[in-house]
Design a protein around this motif. Structure first.
Motif, PDB file in Angstrom:
ATOM      1  N   ARG A  77       0.844  -1.212   0.000  1.00 29.32           N
ATOM      2  CA  ARG A  77       0.000   0.000   0.000  1.00 29.32           C
ATOM      3  C   ARG A  77       0.869   1.247   0.000  1.00 29.32           C
ATOM      4  NH1 ARG A  77      -3.627  -2.848   2.895  1.00 29.32           N
ATOM      5  NH2 ARG A  77      -2.686  -2.392   4.890  1.00 29.32           N
ATOM      6  N   SER A  78       1.905   1.247   0.841  1.00 27.71           N
ATOM      7  CA  SER A  78       2.823   2.392   0.898  1.00 27.71           C
ATOM      8  C   SER A  78       3.523   2.593  -0.438  1.00 27.71           C
ATOM      9  CB  SER A  78       3.871   2.201   1.991  1.00 27.71           C
ATOM     10  OG  SER A  78       3.271   2.199   3.250  1.00 27.71           O
ATOM     11  N   LEU A  79       3.931   1.511  -1.060  1.00 26.41           N
ATOM     12  CA  LEU A  79       4.589   1.595  -2.365  1.00 26.41           C
ATOM     13  C   LEU A  79       3.623   2.167  -3.401  1.00 26.41           C
ATOM     14  CD1 LEU A  79       6.897   1.080  -4.327  1.00 26.41           C
ATOM     15  CD2 LEU A  79       6.140  -1.297  -4.491  1.00 26.41           C
ATOM     16  N   GLN A  80       2.376   1.711  -3.381  1.00 27.82           N
ATOM     17  CA  GLN A  80       1.381   2.212  -4.324  1.00 27.82           C
ATOM     18  C   GLN A  80       1.143   3.707  -4.105  1.00 27.82           C
ATOM     19  OE1 GLN A  80       0.242   0.458  -6.851  1.00 27.82           O
ATOM     20  NE2 GLN A  80      -0.875   2.203  -7.604  1.00 27.82           N
ATOM     21  N   GLU A  81       1.041   4.141  -2.851  1.00 28.47           N
ATOM     22  CA  GLU A  81       0.871   5.567  -2.550  1.00 28.47           C
ATOM     23  C   GLU A  81       2.062   6.360  -3.053  1.00 28.47           C
ATOM     24  OE1 GLU A  81       0.193   6.056   1.645  1.00 28.47           O
ATOM     25  OE2 GLU A  81      -1.565   4.740   1.590  1.00 28.47           O
ATOM     26  N   PHE A  82       3.239   5.831  -2.848  1.00 30.98           N
ATOM     27  CA  PHE A  82       4.459   6.492  -3.298  1.00 30.98           C
ATOM     28  C   PHE A  82       4.439   6.670  -4.818  1.00 30.98           C
ATOM     29  CE2 PHE A  82       8.820   6.164  -4.929  1.00 30.98           C
ATOM     30  CZ  PHE A  82       9.415   7.237  -4.273  1.00 30.98           C
ATOM     31  N   ILE A  83       4.076   5.617  -5.518  1.00 28.58           N
ATOM     32  CA  ILE A  83       4.035   5.668  -6.977  1.00 28.58           C
ATOM     33  C   ILE A  83       2.978   6.664  -7.443  1.00 28.58           C
ATOM     34  CG2 ILE A  83       3.407   4.336  -9.048  1.00 28.58           C
ATOM     35  CD1 ILE A  83       4.753   1.899  -7.623  1.00 28.58           C
ATOM     36  N   GLN A  84       1.814   6.664  -6.814  1.00 32.12           N
ATOM     37  CA  GLN A  84       0.725   7.536  -7.237  1.00 32.12           C
ATOM     38  C   GLN A  84       1.002   9.011  -6.947  1.00 32.12           C
ATOM     39  OE1 GLN A  84      -2.730   5.840  -5.355  1.00 32.12           O
ATOM     40  NE2 GLN A  84      -3.017   4.353  -6.989  1.00 32.12           N
ATOM     41  N   THR A  85       1.645   9.297  -5.843  1.00 30.02           N
ATOM     42  CA  THR A  85       1.858  10.695  -5.467  1.00 30.02           C
ATOM     43  C   THR A  85       3.244  11.199  -5.836  1.00 30.02           C
ATOM     44  OG1 THR A  85       2.638  10.119  -3.255  1.00 30.02           O
ATOM     45  CG2 THR A  85       0.273  10.504  -3.521  1.00 30.02           C
ATOM     46  N   VAL A  86       4.127  10.286  -6.270  1.00 30.98           N
ATOM     47  CA  VAL A  86       5.518  10.614  -6.593  1.00 30.98           C
ATOM     48  C   VAL A  86       6.120  11.450  -5.458  1.00 30.98           C
ATOM     49  CG1 VAL A  86       7.075  11.433  -8.392  1.00 30.98           C
ATOM     50  CG2 VAL A  86       4.813  10.644  -9.011  1.00 30.98           C
ATOM     51  N   ARG A  87       5.813  11.019  -4.265  1.00 25.59           N
ATOM     52  CA  ARG A  87       6.317  11.681  -3.068  1.00 25.59           C
ATOM     53  C   ARG A  87       7.702  11.129  -2.761  1.00 25.59           C
ATOM     54  NH1 ARG A  87       3.772   9.823   2.368  1.00 25.59           N
ATOM     55  NH2 ARG A  87       4.565   8.011   1.332  1.00 25.59           N
ATOM     56  N   ILE A  88       8.639  11.996  -2.528  1.00 31.04           N
ATOM     57  CA  ILE A  88       9.985  11.536  -2.184  1.00 31.04           C
ATOM     58  C   ILE A  88      10.206  11.773  -0.700  1.00 31.04           C
ATOM     59  CG2 ILE A  88      12.450  11.895  -2.555  1.00 31.04           C
ATOM     60  CD1 ILE A  88      11.725  12.727  -5.423  1.00 31.04           C
ATOM     61  N   ASN A  89      10.388  10.704   0.012  1.00 26.80           N
ATOM     62  CA  ASN A  89      10.634  10.754   1.443  1.00 26.80           C
ATOM     63  C   ASN A  89      11.811   9.827   1.703  1.00 26.80           C
ATOM     64  OD1 ASN A  89      10.668  10.445   4.205  1.00 26.80           O
ATOM     65  ND2 ASN A  89       8.456  10.312   4.397  1.00 26.80           N
ATOM     66  N   LYS A  90      12.937  10.371   2.093  1.00 24.01           N
ATOM     67  CA  LYS A  90      14.169   9.589   2.189  1.00 24.01           C
ATOM     68  C   LYS A  90      14.091   8.438   3.191  1.00 24.01           C
ATOM     69  CE  LYS A  90      17.247  13.226   0.675  1.00 24.01           C
ATOM     70  NZ  LYS A  90      17.471  12.903  -0.664  1.00 24.01           N
ATOM     71  N   ARG A  91      13.193   8.497   4.153  1.00 20.02           N
ATOM     72  CA  ARG A  91      13.131   7.391   5.111  1.00 20.02           C
ATOM     73  C   ARG A  91      12.303   6.227   4.585  1.00 20.02           C
ATOM     74  NH1 ARG A  91       8.802   7.023   9.040  1.00 20.02           N
ATOM     75  NH2 ARG A  91       7.152   8.172   8.071  1.00 20.02           N
ATOM     76  N   ASP A  92      11.461   6.458   3.569  1.00 19.65           N
ATOM     77  CA  ASP A  92      10.722   5.353   2.963  1.00 19.65           C
ATOM     78  C   ASP A  92      11.686   4.495   2.164  1.00 19.65           C
ATOM     79  OD1 ASP A  92       8.289   5.984   4.000  1.00 19.65           O
ATOM     80  OD2 ASP A  92       7.584   7.067   2.238  1.00 19.65           O
ATOM     81  N   ARG A  93      11.500   3.231   2.259  1.00 21.30           N
ATOM     82  CA  ARG A  93      12.391   2.295   1.581  1.00 21.30           C
ATOM     83  C   ARG A  93      11.543   1.307   0.796  1.00 21.30           C
ATOM     84  NH1 ARG A  93      17.098  -1.170   4.466  1.00 21.30           N
ATOM     85  NH2 ARG A  93      17.640  -2.268   2.602  1.00 21.30           N
ATOM     86  N   PHE A  94      11.722   1.312  -0.489  1.00 15.96           N
ATOM     87  CA  PHE A  94      10.886   0.453  -1.310  1.00 15.96           C
ATOM     88  C   PHE A  94      11.697  -0.553  -2.110  1.00 15.96           C
ATOM     89  CE2 PHE A  94       8.192   4.124  -0.500  1.00 15.96           C
ATOM     90  CZ  PHE A  94       7.154   3.466   0.137  1.00 15.96           C
ATOM     91  N   ASN A  95      12.863  -0.880  -1.646  1.00 17.02           N
ATOM     92  CA  ASN A  95      13.621  -1.960  -2.262  1.00 17.02           C
ATOM     93  C   ASN A  95      12.988  -3.274  -1.825  1.00 17.02           C
ATOM     94  OD1 ASN A  95      15.482  -0.114  -3.272  1.00 17.02           O
ATOM     95  ND2 ASN A  95      16.729  -0.243  -1.432  1.00 17.02           N
TER      96      ASN A  95
END
Length: 139
Positions: A77-95
């Protein structure tokens, strides 16, 4: 690899990547969820969704990856939100945490590699297992 009654495991996305450690089998769920303090975990465990989803590693004898499907769903869900909003947050890790191409599986949450007996009991890794497991864990 000798141990008392602790499990020798490899954990991914806990202390870092591909860390071998020993844990008390009774603390497996807490450790999988990221809890080191059992007192706090026992106070909070009713608020945690706990699941042990098991993936048998291809071409191995009894080697498995165990993860919590609820945490995996949260990460996706977090990855999908990241992709949809193109939000860059350095603490998020999507590897990804693990990739098993033979099964078409990609995980993004913390996982634990160990052995599993025929009865479903979680068992310690043996000599030579680290290399077999780490080929599926991301660096």
């Amino acid at each position: 690899m000798k141990n008392d009654n602790r499990l020798i495991i490899v954990t991914q996305f806990f202390y870092g990547n591909q860390m071998m450690t020993a844990i008390d089998p009774d603390h497996f769920d807490a450790f999988m969820l990221g809890w080191l303090n059992m007192e706090l975990f026992n106070e909070m465990k009713d608020e945690e969704k706990i699941d042990r989803t098991v993936i048998r590693l291809p071409g191995s004898e009894n080697l498995v990856l165990v993860y919590n499907r609820y945490k995996e769903e949260d990460r996706l869900r977090s990855l999908q939100e990241f992709i949809q909003t193109v939000r860059i947050n350095k603490r998020d890790r999507f590897n990804p945490s693990a990739v098993i191409p033979e099964l078409g599986i990609v995980l993004y949450s913390r996982c634990i590699a160990c052995r599993m007996g025929e009865d479903g009991e979680l068992l310690s890794l043996k000599e030579g297992d680290y290399e077999k497991v780490c080929k599926y864990l991301t660096a």
